[in-house]
Design an enzyme around this catalytic site. Structure first.
Site, PDB file in Angstrom:
ATOM      1  N   ASP A  18      -4.745  -2.833  10.924  1.00 24.04           N
ATOM      2  CA  ASP A  18      -4.617  -2.677   9.485  1.00 24.04           C
ATOM      3  C   ASP A  18      -4.739  -4.121   8.917  1.00 24.04           C
ATOM      4  O   ASP A  18      -3.796  -4.857   9.319  1.00 24.04           O
ATOM      5  CB  ASP A  18      -3.353  -1.803   8.966  1.00 24.04           C
ATOM      6  CG  ASP A  18      -3.593  -1.796   7.366  1.00 24.04           C
ATOM      7  OD1 ASP A  18      -4.670  -1.883   6.583  1.00 24.04           O
ATOM      8  OD2 ASP A  18      -2.626  -1.345   6.747  1.00 24.04           O
ATOM      9  N   ASP A 120     -10.362  -1.412   5.446  1.00 24.44           N
ATOM     10  CA  ASP A 120      -9.655  -2.357   6.202  1.00 24.44           C
ATOM     11  C   ASP A 120      -8.956  -1.893   7.272  1.00 24.44           C
ATOM     12  O   ASP A 120      -7.930  -2.216   7.713  1.00 24.44           O
ATOM     13  CB  ASP A 120      -8.730  -3.239   5.308  1.00 24.44           C
ATOM     14  CG  ASP A 120      -7.606  -2.280   4.751  1.00 24.44           C
ATOM     15  OD1 ASP A 120      -7.752  -1.166   4.752  1.00 24.44           O
ATOM     16  OD2 ASP A 120      -6.637  -3.131   4.399  1.00 24.44           O
ATOM     17  N   GLU A 121      -9.382  -0.645   7.688  1.00 26.61           N
ATOM     18  CA  GLU A 121      -8.097  -0.117   8.876  1.00 26.61           C
ATOM     19  C   GLU A 121      -9.321   0.594   9.915  1.00 26.61           C
ATOM     20  O   GLU A 121     -10.444   1.081   9.731  1.00 26.61           O
ATOM     21  CB  GLU A 121      -7.904   1.358   8.317  1.00 26.61           C
ATOM     22  CG  GLU A 121      -6.585   1.124   7.657  1.00 26.61           C
ATOM     23  CD  GLU A 121      -6.179   2.557   6.899  1.00 26.61           C
ATOM     24  OE1 GLU A 121      -5.112   3.085   7.601  1.00 26.61           O
ATOM     25  OE2 GLU A 121      -6.825   3.057   6.202  1.00 26.61           O
TER      26      GLU A 121
HETATM   27  N1  DCP Z   1      -6.968  -1.483  -3.037  1.00 28.12           N
HETATM   28  C1  DCP Z   1      -7.374  -1.175  -4.161  1.00 28.12           C
HETATM   29  N2  DCP Z   1      -6.810  -0.196  -5.051  1.00 28.12           N
HETATM   30  C2  DCP Z   1      -5.665   0.365  -4.668  1.00 28.12           C
HETATM   31  C3  DCP Z   1      -5.029   0.149  -3.442  1.00 28.12           C
HETATM   32  C4  DCP Z   1      -5.907  -1.002  -2.602  1.00 28.12           C
HETATM   33  O1  DCP Z   1      -8.710  -1.711  -4.642  1.00 28.12           O
HETATM   34  N3  DCP Z   1      -5.017   1.089  -5.531  1.00 28.12           N
HETATM   35  C5  DCP Z   1      -7.848  -2.308  -2.320  1.00 28.12           C
HETATM   36  C6  DCP Z   1      -7.185  -3.606  -2.287  1.00 28.12           C
HETATM   37  C7  DCP Z   1      -6.770  -3.900  -0.756  1.00 28.12           C
HETATM   38  C8  DCP Z   1      -7.774  -2.889   0.232  1.00 28.12           C
HETATM   39  O2  DCP Z   1      -7.993  -1.753  -0.789  1.00 28.12           O
HETATM   40  O3  DCP Z   1      -6.574  -5.179  -0.199  1.00 28.12           O
HETATM   41  C9  DCP Z   1      -6.746  -2.325   1.281  1.00 28.12           C
HETATM   42  O4  DCP Z   1      -5.639  -1.740   0.767  1.00 28.12           O
HETATM   43  P1  DCP Z   1      -4.125  -1.406   1.542  1.00 28.12           P
HETATM   44  O5  DCP Z   1      -3.259  -0.412   1.025  1.00 28.12           O
HETATM   45  O6  DCP Z   1      -4.499  -1.566   3.135  1.00 28.12           O
HETATM   46  O7  DCP Z   1      -3.358  -2.791   0.904  1.00 28.12           O
HETATM   47  P2  DCP Z   1      -3.417  -4.209   1.457  1.00 28.12           P
HETATM   48  O8  DCP Z   1      -4.682  -4.560   2.577  1.00 28.12           O
HETATM   49  O9  DCP Z   1      -3.891  -4.998   0.051  1.00 28.12           O
HETATM   50  O10 DCP Z   1      -2.184  -4.757   1.699  1.00 28.12           O
HETATM   51  P3  DCP Z   1      -1.153  -4.469   3.140  1.00 28.12           P
HETATM   52  O11 DCP Z   1      -1.164  -5.724   3.771  1.00 28.12           O
HETATM   53  O12 DCP Z   1      -0.063  -3.744   2.574  1.00 28.12           O
HETATM   54  O13 DCP Z   1      -1.981  -3.419   3.812  1.00 28.12           O
END
Ligand code: DCP
Length: 709
Positions: A18, A120-121
């Site tokens: 992730d 992103d996973e």
């Molecule tokens: N995203 C979005 N709207 C949301 C949640 C996430 O557009 N409500 C987008 C932005 C994030 C990406 O998806 O960067 C990936 O979401 P993640 O939940 O994996 O969160 P992050 O990668 O930002 O943070 P983490 O390090 O906690 O996984």
């Protein structure tokens, strides 16, 4: 509903990778001066500084959260850097993030089967790589274990006695007396650490990972130590991990099933679930789901990592919260057009880059009614076969919307006066394309050929004004029912993706988990879909500039019904005179230069270039539209029909090809090898090779330069 799949007795090594605060990392790579600073990516809408959609770990230390808006984040962290998400068509443009995700996938997929689970996973099945390492170069033989591997968190490893944590990890990795399962995990630790370092080196992005014997446990573990770390779940630690875990944290238990477990069974943690006998769970939730629940309570999951580097569906959506709700049909149509344009671009790029085509278009919306006793009613999701071309997608999506709206507010509730407010509001709109399958190898040449045609047009695939008529039309012309030749035989493999799965232009009141759930339910419909291809789909990719029709709901019910009957009658008549066939297909593409070119391609096939003729045809047992419509509970099938031959065995087809609709005389024109192939596809008893009465046309005649269509 989840289905229990027994876990293989052979241990597997599965990783869930992730990305850390992904959008922030992408923006920081673009603007390196932001690295190390508290940073957040904000949504397009600038109200109160924009909604935060990604927050860097530096900003999280100040208490900045994704649920905040920019202004609020500034209050808790005045030095926060807010970067607006790129914008196109009045909404977030996520292409940069998709492409960045693809870069990562291309690296991770080097060591094992790789499944791209979201933007992103990624899941990796590293079993073979781990077995090979164990056999050829086990960790004990290594002179040095990489520091990144030594930083791993191994669940159950006692680090509380003050001993050197890295030394403990080294010992665990090197244990001679470990069982085979743990030895494999030890190899997994080294492989994943190496992959993560490679990702950092090549992309400048950090990621976190979970390493376990199945997907479920790997996913749970990957989020436990972030950012830029990895967590390992040995079998011996599974019970400890799950015992106190809230039930809703489990994949597939975030929704209704999880709620039911809590409210009906008093199950709040996985440990609570563990107490229930399998029979009891089966009694309450059915055999499959009951067994699945019983298994996951024990950390058992047989779900395989799918070898899939490309997204299962494409989606484009936007929310319109509060006062921004769309309240008129023209405003909905405006936004649908934007969303469809984006979707169409991505479909074309998927076709170009990956040689894949989508088959189902789905419209989802959220709505409210200002005065309604039945305020809980949901706007129904609607699906139809997908036709390529921006104009066609826009038209079909609009029709789906109209159908949904009629169902949502009742026919008479639809006010027909253009921009007049009718007491309803749309708070979110999205279109998605699913059932994406590779084009059968070798079809690229004909795709290119059609690209060269000017605004190809299918008379038999004309836009339809209403759902019922649409369904009727499909009875006459099942998508994927056309035939065409293919030459060349390029390899079926595809390049790494440039596209990502379901992405929605989000604002904070749209929960991401819901997106992910939606995405997975959408994508469920894809499995097993045959590799069919409808030239009507091909026709649209260069149609991006096609005129956009402004169409509003302007019919009263009487008019609606009479038009419907008229259309129905017309189509039945059409069917009598000429059912969809190769002829229809090529007639629609028309024309003169095509004739000679196609003939040449056909000649090539006859010369044994490995060409094949493809009939869009879905074999038995694949997902039906009824199944697709599980996406929206109230959804009703709009297209397709059941094949009578399937009714007996209970299996249904989404779209079946009726062999009676292929003109046998046309088939006779084809090279023998192609005929043989078609015959292998169809039921021999239905094939009537000597039936010459239906149309007296030959392909060569049809496409001859002098032929007027
Ligand atoms: N995203 C979005 N709207 C949301 C949640 C996430 O557009 N409500 C987008 C932005 C994030 C990406 O998806 O960067 C990936 O979401 P993640 O939940 O994996 O969160 P992050 O990668 O930002 O943070 P983490 O390090 O906690 O996984």
């Amino acid at each position: 509903m989840p289905v229990a799949k027994p876990e293989s007795s052979d241990p597997r090594v599965i990783a869930h990778v992730d990305m850390d605060c992904f959008y922030v990392q992408v923006e920081q790579r673009k603007q390196p001066q932001l690295r190390g600073l508290p940073t957040a990516v904000v949504q397009y809408n600038e109200w109160k500084g924009g909604a935060l959609i990604a927050v860097s770990y530096e900003a999280r230390k100040f208490g900045v959260k994704r649920s905040m808006r920019g202004a609020e984040a500034k209050e808790v962290c005045p030095q926060i850097q807010l970067v607006q998400v790129p914008v196109a068509r009045g909404k977030a443009d996520l292409n940069g993030y998709r492409n960045a995700g693809s870069e990562v996938v291309s690296i991770l997929s080097r060591r094992g089967r790789c499944e791209r689970a979201s933007i992103d996973e990624v899941y990796l099945d590293l079993t073979n790589a781990a077995e090979t390492m164990l056999a050829e170069n086990p960790p004990q033989n290594l002179e040095k274990i990489d520091d990144e591997a030594l930083k791993s968190h191994i669940l159950g490893l006692n680090n509380e006695d003050g001993s050197d944590v890295k030394e403990n990890v080294r010992e665990w990795i090197n244990r001679h007396n470990a069982d085979h399962r743990d030895k494999l995990l030890a190899c997994g630790i080294l492989i994943v650490a190496e992959l993560r370092m490679q990702v950092l080196k090549e992309t400048e992005f950090t990621c976190s990972a979970g390493i376990a014997h199945n997907k479920m446990l790997a996913k749970l573990a990957s989020g436990m130590n972030k950012p830029a770390q990895q967590t390992v779940v040995p079998s011996s630690s599974v019970n400890g991990l799950l015992n106190t875990l809230p039930i809703r944290k489990m994949k597939q238990l975030g929704g209704k099933l999880g709620i039911s477990l809590q409210t009906d069974m008093g199950v709040n943690t996985v440990g609570d679930l563990f107490q229930f006998p399998e029979e009891k769970l089966q009694e309450r939730y059915g055999i499959n789901t009951g067994s699945w629940l019983w298994n996951i309570a024990r950390g058992i999951s047989g779900e395989a990592v799918e070898g899939r580097l490309l997204p299962k569906s494409h989606g484009s959506g936007k929310t319109f919260p509060g006062p921004r709700a769309l309240k008129t049909v023209p405003s909905v149509q405006h936004w649908l057009n934007q969303l469809c344009e984006e979707l169409s671009e991505r479909l074309c790029s998927d076709l170009d880059q990956n040689k894949r085509m989508a088959h189902t278009l789905t419209l989802h919306a959220r709505a409210y009614k200002s005065s309604d006793s039945d305020s809980q009613k949901k706007f129904p999701s609607k699906s139809c076969p997908l036709r390529y071309g921006t104009g066609k997608i826009q038209e079909d999506a609009f029709n789906l919307f109209q159908a949904g709206l009629r169902e949502y507010i009742g026919f008479y509730g639809v006010k027909t006066q253009g921009s007049q407010y009718s007491g309803w509001g749309i708070t979110s709109l999205s279109v998605s394309a699913s059932k994406i399958v590779p084009i059968p190898s070798g079809t690229c040449s004909i795709a290119k050929y059609f690209h060269g045609q000017s605004t190809p047009h299918f008379s038999s695939m004309q836009s339809l004004d209403n759902v019922n008529a649409n369904a009727e039309a499909t009875l006459l012309l099942p998508p994927g029912s056309e035939c065409y030749t293919e030459v060349n035989s390029p390899k079926a493999e595809v390049d790494f993706p440039k596209e990502e799965s379901w992405i929605e232009d989000t604002v904070p009141d749209l929960d991401l988990q819901e997106h992910k759930d939606l995405s997975s339910s959408l994508s469920k419909t894809q499995d097993g879909f045959t590799q069919d291809i409808s030239p009507s789909l091909l026709s649209g990719c260069l149609e991006q500039n096609q005129n956009k029709q402004e169409r509003y709901i302007t019919k009263d019910e009487g008019q609606f019904k009479s038009e419907y009957k008229e259309r129905k009658g017309k189509r039945v008549k059409d069917k009598g005179t000429g059912t969809p066939s190769i002829l229809e297909l090529f007639k629609s593409y028309n024309p003169h230069p095509l004739g000679s070119s196609l003939s040449q391609e056909l000649k090539k096939t006859a010369q044994g270039t490995g060409a094949r003729l493809i009939i869009g045809f879905e074999p038995k047992g694949h997902n039906s539209l009824a199944e697709q419509n599980e996406v929206g509970k109230e959804e009703k099938p709009m297209h397709g029909r059941r094949s009578s031959r399937d009714e007996g065995d209970g299996r249904r087809e989404a779209w079946s090809y009726n062999i009676d609709e292929i003109d046998p005389t046309v088939m006779d024109e084809l090279p023998q090898e192609i005929q043989d192939e078609i015959k292998a596809w169809v039921q021999p008893h239905k094939w009537r090779p000597n039936n010459t009465a239906r149309r007296g046309c030959k392909i060569s005649h049809y496409f001859s330069p002098t032929k007027k269509s």
